[in-house]
Design a protein around this motif. Structure first.
Motif, PDB file in Angstrom:
ATOM      1  N   TRP A   1       0.874  -1.169   0.000  1.00 60.22           N
ATOM      2  CA  TRP A   1       0.000   0.000   0.000  1.00 60.22           C
ATOM      3  C   TRP A   1       0.916   1.226   0.000  1.00 60.22           C
ATOM      4  CZ3 TRP A   1      -1.127  -4.590   2.037  1.00 60.22           C
ATOM      5  CH2 TRP A   1      -2.415  -5.105   1.867  1.00 60.22           C
ATOM      6  N   ASP A   2       1.291   1.682  -1.210  1.00 57.38           N
ATOM      7  CA  ASP A   2       2.282   2.749  -1.313  1.00 57.38           C
ATOM      8  C   ASP A   2       1.848   4.010  -0.588  1.00 57.38           C
ATOM      9  OD1 ASP A   2       4.119   1.287  -2.848  1.00 57.38           O
ATOM     10  OD2 ASP A   2       3.031   1.717  -4.691  1.00 57.38           O
ATOM     11  N   LYS A   3       0.569   4.367  -0.738  1.00 57.55           N
ATOM     12  CA  LYS A   3       0.076   5.597  -0.109  1.00 57.55           C
ATOM     13  C   LYS A   3       0.172   5.519   1.405  1.00 57.55           C
ATOM     14  CE  LYS A   3      -4.006   8.586   0.085  1.00 57.55           C
ATOM     15  NZ  LYS A   3      -5.419   8.762  -0.349  1.00 57.55           N
ATOM     16  N   GLU A   4      -0.016   4.307   1.950  1.00 59.74           N
ATOM     17  CA  GLU A   4       0.020   4.137   3.403  1.00 59.74           C
ATOM     18  C   GLU A   4       1.400   3.732   3.907  1.00 59.74           C
ATOM     19  OE1 GLU A   4      -2.645   5.249   4.152  1.00 59.74           O
ATOM     20  OE2 GLU A   4      -4.114   4.658   2.655  1.00 59.74           O
ATOM     21  N   GLY A   5       2.301   3.378   2.990  1.00 61.62           N
ATOM     22  CA  GLY A   5       3.637   2.961   3.398  1.00 61.62           C
ATOM     23  C   GLY A   5       3.671   1.608   4.070  1.00 61.62           C
ATOM     24  N   VAL A   6       2.727   0.716   3.711  1.00 62.60           N
ATOM     25  CA  VAL A   6       2.603  -0.591   4.354  1.00 62.60           C
ATOM     26  C   VAL A   6       2.904  -1.694   3.351  1.00 62.60           C
ATOM     27  CG1 VAL A   6       1.022  -2.200   5.497  1.00 62.60           C
ATOM     28  CG2 VAL A   6       0.878   0.256   5.989  1.00 62.60           C
ATOM     29  N   ILE A   7       3.717  -2.642   3.744  1.00 68.31           N
ATOM     30  CA  ILE A   7       4.000  -3.834   2.944  1.00 68.31           C
ATOM     31  C   ILE A   7       3.523  -5.048   3.735  1.00 68.31           C
ATOM     32  CG2 ILE A   7       5.783  -5.231   1.836  1.00 68.31           C
ATOM     33  CD1 ILE A   7       7.555  -2.683   1.846  1.00 68.31           C
ATOM     34  N   ARG A   8       2.708  -5.879   3.107  1.00 69.05           N
ATOM     35  CA  ARG A   8       2.249  -7.117   3.755  1.00 69.05           C
ATOM     36  C   ARG A   8       3.049  -8.289   3.210  1.00 69.05           C
ATOM     37  NH1 ARG A   8      -2.475 -11.254   3.149  1.00 69.05           N
ATOM     38  NH2 ARG A   8      -2.241 -10.756   0.948  1.00 69.05           N
TER      39      ARG A   8
ATOM     40  N   ASN B   1       0.010 -12.935   8.558  1.00 68.48           N
ATOM     41  CA  ASN B   1       0.475 -11.687   7.946  1.00 68.48           C
ATOM     42  C   ASN B   1       1.561 -11.049   8.789  1.00 68.48           C
ATOM     43  OD1 ASN B   1      -1.404 -11.762   5.807  1.00 68.48           O
ATOM     44  ND2 ASN B   1      -2.973 -10.841   7.110  1.00 68.48           N
ATOM     45  N   SER B   2       2.694 -10.810   8.156  1.00 70.06           N
ATOM     46  CA  SER B   2       3.708  -9.921   8.719  1.00 70.06           C
ATOM     47  C   SER B   2       3.641  -8.627   7.921  1.00 70.06           C
ATOM     48  CB  SER B   2       5.089 -10.554   8.609  1.00 70.06           C
ATOM     49  OG  SER B   2       6.057  -9.748   9.252  1.00 70.06           O
ATOM     50  N   TYR B   3       3.940  -7.515   8.581  1.00 69.17           N
ATOM     51  CA  TYR B   3       3.897  -6.219   7.907  1.00 69.17           C
ATOM     52  C   TYR B   3       5.238  -5.512   8.069  1.00 69.17           C
ATOM     53  CZ  TYR B   3      -1.147  -6.988   7.822  1.00 69.17           C
ATOM     54  OH  TYR B   3      -2.396  -7.524   7.603  1.00 69.17           O
ATOM     55  N   MET B   4       5.571  -4.713   7.059  1.00 63.83           N
ATOM     56  CA  MET B   4       6.792  -3.916   7.106  1.00 63.83           C
ATOM     57  C   MET B   4       6.445  -2.468   6.799  1.00 63.83           C
ATOM     58  SD  MET B   4       9.339  -6.478   5.029  1.00 63.83           S
ATOM     59  CE  MET B   4      10.812  -5.606   5.490  1.00 63.83           C
TER      60      MET B   4
END
Length: 333
Positions: free
Chosen positions: A11-18, A31-34
């Motif tokens: 989610w580029d706009k939110e800065g979240v990588i799942r 789910n791990s998130y970065m």
């Protein structure tokens, strides 16, 4: 060997990588998130430690062009192996700080600390509530099987509710809850209305609520109280520990509250003809065509609901004659 790297979402706009990590059925993945930020990379819930998840992390970091030294912190929502397990291993190769709540850390010691007696106490508890030896005898080796998933244990710093947690260059509000896991932390961004909710609220399944010796004596009450609190937050996107990120957070909270009230009513109906042991109620609710992992969850969840009925004055418990087993019965209202 099958890899889940194709399932990485950003989610580029939110800065979240799942980063989904494989685990045994029925959940299939966690789910791990970065999050990337000036402070470095934050990993939320690194997953269980297995040879497969070690390999997945090595491939994921390479694919995302992240060096181990870029990881600044590993944040753990709660103590369960599928969320906490790899924290120590990743700390050993990245040098990152591992952060969780103090209460969640206490649960790691209850389950896997050097003084843990859970392998003896949980079978004893279940036998007291009517579980036959054919089931309770499977529990010690089953519980021991998780040690490899949480070894080595990390050095831990504590996150305190009310103190902002900086992740991805933003301040997140830590929210401590209970029921599924004492000391569970969710993280809320009030500006963007984002929530990392771990297993506190899941989009499709109900988080397991377990009554365990030495842990929360009223886990279902704790869970329902936590859900009522979550209902007050406006959430645009929720990032859960299992299944996919979702937008119907308020509706899902309400559904979970209704689900547990319905289950309490169903258990009352099961007790109406005659008193029953916890295992008898468990078998009626979930059946017995289960492996030991699912039976452990089913029995602990059944006891959590029975304890809540007793707390509300809708049921009582008494020792049976003969063997020292507990039966639950309806109270006169």
């Amino acid at each position: 060997m099958k890899t889940m790297l194709a399932e990485i979402q950003t989610w580029d706009k939110e800065g979240v990588i799942r980063v989904p990590l494989p685990m045994a059925p029925p959940l299939r993945w966690v789910n791990s998130y970065m999050l990337r930020g000036p402070e470095g990379i934050t990993i939320i819930d690194p997953g269980p430690r297995t040879a497969e998840t070690e390999r997945e992390w090595s491939l994921a970091l390479r694919q995302l062009d992240i060096a181990p030294g870029d990881v600044a912190q590993i944040v753990v929502t709660h103590h369960h192996p599928d969320h906490y397990g790899l924290a120590g291993y990743l700390q050993s190769i990245t040098g990152a700080a591992v952060r969780m709540s103090r209460r969640a850390y206490e649960e790691t010691q209850l389950m896997w600390g050097k003084d843990s007696v859970m392998n003896e106490e949980l079978p004893r508890l279940f036998r007291r509530h009517g579980m036959p030896p054919v089931w309770s005898g499977q529990l010690p080796p089953h519980l021991r099987s998780f040690f490899s998933q949480v070894t080595p244990a990390p050095e831990v710093d504590f996150i305190r509710e009310g103190e902002a947690a900086v992740m991805g260059g933003r301040c997140w509000l830590p929210l401590e809850s209970a029921g599924h896991a004492p000391g569970h932390l969710s993280f809320y961004d009030p500006e963007r209305k984002l929530m990392f909710c771990g297993d506190a609220v899941l989009p499709q399944i109900s988080p397991n609520i377990s009554f365990l010796p030495g842990s929360d004596p009223q886990p279902l009450q704790s869970f329902l109280t936590s859900l009522e609190r979550f209902a007050s937050y406006e959430v645009r996107i929720a990032f859960p520990g299992h299944r996919h990120p979702f937008e119907h957070f308020p509706e899902r909270v309400r559904m979970l509250l209704e689900h547990h009230e319905e289950r309490l009513a169903r258990i009352e109906g099961l007790l109406r003809p005659r008193p029953q042991t916890g295992f008898e109620v468990c078998a009626a609710l979930f059946g017995t065509d289960l492996g030991i992992h699912q039976m452990r969850f089913a029995m602990a969840e059944t006891l959590a609901h029975l304890v809540e009925l007793v707390r509300r004055g809708r049921a009582g418990e008494r020792l049976t004659s003969g063997e020292a087993a507990v039966e639950f019965h309806l109270t006169m209202r």
